[in-house]
Design a protein around this motif. Sequence first.
Motif: not given
Lengths: 113, 111
Positions: A6, A73, A75, A20, A22-23
């Motif tokens: 992250q 991803s 997100n 938003e 992120g991952c």
Amino acid sequence: AQSVSQHNHHVILSEAASLELGCNYSYGGTVNLFWYVQYPGQHLQLLLKYFSGDPLVKGIKGFEAEFIKSKFSFNLRKPSVQWSDTAEYFCAVNEGGFQKLVFGTGTRLLVSP
Amino acid sequence: DAGITQSPRHKVTETGTPVTLRCHQTENHRYMYWYRQDPGHGLRLIHYSYGVKDTDKGEVSDGYSVSRSKTEDFLLTLESATSSQTSVYFCALRTESYGYTFGSGTRLTVV
């Protein structure tokens, strides 16, 4: 070993702004994906999860997440945040067939009124 | 949530003393987990169990042991507490829908 990233550690937004988070994860096989939220002083609560099917997942409180397999991803998004969304958000991944849930380091979101 | 309780909720202990944390569930789920939460590290898995007397290590298992003699109870023991084990400890269980439900946590301070 599987890992979850992250990249946003702290995010500050004004109310009504879009969010938003992120991952990204490292495992290339089948995965189950989760987003959890932790309000101050509380335990983790599930926001949403993805196992299969439609890559756009809708969760509680107006949150949604998109699984993009080619980008590894998942997100998290919300079109308009509220002050009550102030919390820490955790992405987590469970490799298909395995039982361990691996977490990212979390993102602290502060929403100013 | 899913009948999971942790005890105690808060504990202060001295370095070198043994400490046991308890996780209790009421719904007969097979998989149970112990995590620790530390700033900047998220949640890290200590140990988990996949049945009575069946346990395995997670990524930060050193200094911790676990036992599961009954389906409903999963115990985490710090044999000799150290200051680095000051943390918030969460128990979790995996439900049949492959969700994971977390307990309310135990805040442990080792002085």
